[in-house]
Write an enzyme that holds these catalytic residues in place. Structure first.
Site, PDB file in Angstrom:
ATOM      1  N   LYS A 217       0.853  -1.186   0.000  1.00  0.00           N
ATOM      2  CA  LYS A 217       0.000   0.000   0.000  1.00  0.00           C
ATOM      3  C   LYS A 217       0.895   1.246   0.000  1.00  0.00           C
ATOM      4  O   LYS A 217       1.706   1.427   0.912  1.00  0.00           O
ATOM      5  CB  LYS A 217      -0.928  -0.001   1.206  1.00  0.00           C
ATOM      6  CG  LYS A 217      -1.955  -1.128   1.160  1.00  0.00           C
ATOM      7  CD  LYS A 217      -2.746  -1.226   2.449  1.00  0.00           C
ATOM      8  CE  LYS A 217      -3.643  -0.038   2.672  1.00  0.00           C
ATOM      9  NZ  LYS A 217      -4.455  -0.206   3.917  1.00  0.00           N
ATOM     10  N   THR A 275      -9.597   4.398  -2.641  1.00  0.00           N
ATOM     11  CA  THR A 275     -10.006   5.457  -1.714  1.00  0.00           C
ATOM     12  C   THR A 275     -10.843   6.557  -2.371  1.00  0.00           C
ATOM     13  O   THR A 275     -10.414   7.195  -3.332  1.00  0.00           O
ATOM     14  CB  THR A 275      -8.803   6.105  -0.994  1.00  0.00           C
ATOM     15  OG1 THR A 275      -7.861   5.117  -0.621  1.00  0.00           O
ATOM     16  CG2 THR A 275      -9.287   6.844   0.254  1.00  0.00           C
TER      17      THR A 275
END
Length: 470
Positions: A217, A275
């Site tokens: 990530k 996101t």
């Protein structure tokens, strides 16, 4: 077919079995389980339910375990709420206390070593902005530049600071062990800062007997600075725009996204754009025009997968969010010219296996083939073809169930499990049968077959065959 995959985050909004069925029907390819919230046993039980339903529906899904990582968080607040006023003095302490409007605790005792006067601190994804006035023995005294409401256990960010902490917490290690019992296809590592963070996670996965692939990530400036090395040691990356937008100048996010997607495509590694893709759909049945454009641009950039977070985990319209994302992706993909690779092949660093995959891609164009069938033991051959983004489906045939599940994440790949073939003739016959079963061929057509001989040797792509399907 839709080439770009959809990841849905599991949460309270999709615990109902009927909702899970609707999410799968609407187009979810991968379910993400966020181990920052709830406990590991609950996640494992929910994952088992999803797998059971998918098996009943005859749908192949991938499962992603997202580790909490070394996130700096504030502690418990009295009545779970405090309101900070602009310009007030506010303290952060390493002592274990119940917080209020004047002081809160923090879970990272070493934070005092990383802050100094005039530093900026952010709470709750940047909604609260603090400026350090003074650092004492066990307290950081700040002035509130931007106030608002905070609640217990919210994240705290120190922009542009590289924090010397292990990529794995004790909780992460326990969660990995629990995850291995279920068999997650991917493990996402949070707050990666350097390649050795990924190598540490891989060490423990192998030590515990896991074959899970690792997703790095990207949410820290230090990871941005080392992106190529991190991609090289990872099995894919997630562009986690939430924390990245807090830690990095927000106006640079679109540039970072496009650059990193291109890098991953060239290196043949899956890339997830994540996101706030359809954030407004947490509370509304339709997205904003800007969100639709954001999803479209992520598809045009070449993302392997797009991820929904709160939209499916806690939103009021989880099924609608997936359906709308599916519609946007399909419409945008229908407008993209896939006749050319997404990068200049002449300037890319291709090895022999890549060259064979590129030849299969080119042959599929010139022969007007309806599909490229990749025989793959490890998944490598299929992913090498996918990096060129062909206009036709990539059917990956593998004897390995785990590999097939992992290939669900990759752009344009339809994974199928079949017994290992023993001859070239058998390989061609099975390829013909599978493309007809999938409905990819309805009349006399051609398909391109790509494989490695001998068949059981991973990373040995050396064969292309053009054949007719009747």
């Amino acid at each position: 077919m839709r080439r770009t995959k959809i990841i849905a985050t599991f949460g309270p909004s999709c615990k109902n079995e009927e909702t899970i069925r609707k999410l799968i029907k609407s187009g979810v390819n991968i379910f993400r389980f966020n181990f920052s919230h709830s406990n590991a046993d609950e996640h494992i039980n929910n994952a088992k339910i999803v797998r059971k339903i998918a098996n009943e529906m005859g749908v192949r899904l991938a499962f992603l375990q997202d580790l909490a990582g070394p996130k700096i968080r504030i502690g418990k607040i009295k009545n779970d709420k405090a309101v900070l006023r602009d310009e007030q003095i506010f303290k952060i302490t390493t002592r274990e206390i119940e917080g209020n409007e004047e002081i809160i605790s923090v879970n990272f005792k070493e934070i005092l070593n990383y802050v100094q006067k005039n530093d900026i601190m952010l709470i709750a994804e940047g909604t609260i902005v603090l400026k350090v006035v003074e650092v004492n023995e066990d307290e950081i005294i700040t002035r509130v530049l931007k106030g608002g409401e905070i609640s217990s256990n919210k994240g705290l960010n120190l922009p542009f600071k590289e924090i010397d902490v292990s990529a794995l917490t004790e909780k992460d290690l326990e969660d990995i062990k629990k995850g291995i019992e279920f068999g997650f296809d991917y493990v996402a590592v949070s707050f990666v800062q350097k390649p050795s963070d990924i190598e540490l996670v891989r060490y423990y996965l192998r030590k515990f007997g896991s074959l899970s692939k690792i997703i790095a990530k990207i949410e820290k400036p230090s990871a941005v600075m080392r992106i190529e090395d991190i991609i090289d040691v990872s099995d894919g990356i997630m562009i986690a725009r939430g924390d990245l937008g807090i830690e990095f100048p927000i106006e640079e996010l679109p540039i970072i996204q496009k650059k990193f997607i291109k890098l991953c495509i060239q290196k043949g590694k899956p890339v997830i754009t994540a996101t706030q893709m359809l954030e407004s759909m947490i509370n509304n049945p339709s997205p904003t025009r800007a969100e639709v454009t954001d999803v479209a641009n992520a598809v045009i950039d070449g993302s392997d997968a797009l991820m929904l977070s709160g939209e499916t985990a806690i939103g009021s319209y989880p099924v609608e969010a997936v359906s709308i994302m599916d519609k946007i992706i399909r419409k945008v993909e229908s407008s993209i010219d896939y006749s050319r690779p997404p990068f200049r092949v002449s300037q890319a660093q291709l090895d022999i296996n890549d060259a064979v995959a590129f030849a299969a891609y080119e042959l599929s164009k010139f022969s007007n083939a309806k599909a490229i069938v990749a025989y793959t033991f490890s998944g490598d051959t299929a992913k090498r073809v996918a990096k060129f983004r062909p206009s036709v489906p990539i059917v990956a045939i593998t004897p390995n169930e785990f590999v097939a599940n992992q290939l669900v994440l990759s752009w344009g790949i339809i994974p199928i499990v079949s017994e290992m073939v023993n001859s070239f003739e058998e390989m061609v016959n099975i390829a013909r049968i599978k493309v007809k079963e999938l409905g990819l061929v309805k009349e006399l057509s051609k398909i391109v077959i790509i494989a490695g001989l001998p068949l059981k040797v991973p990373g040995n792509t050396n064969l292309i065959h053009l054949t007719d399907v009747h």
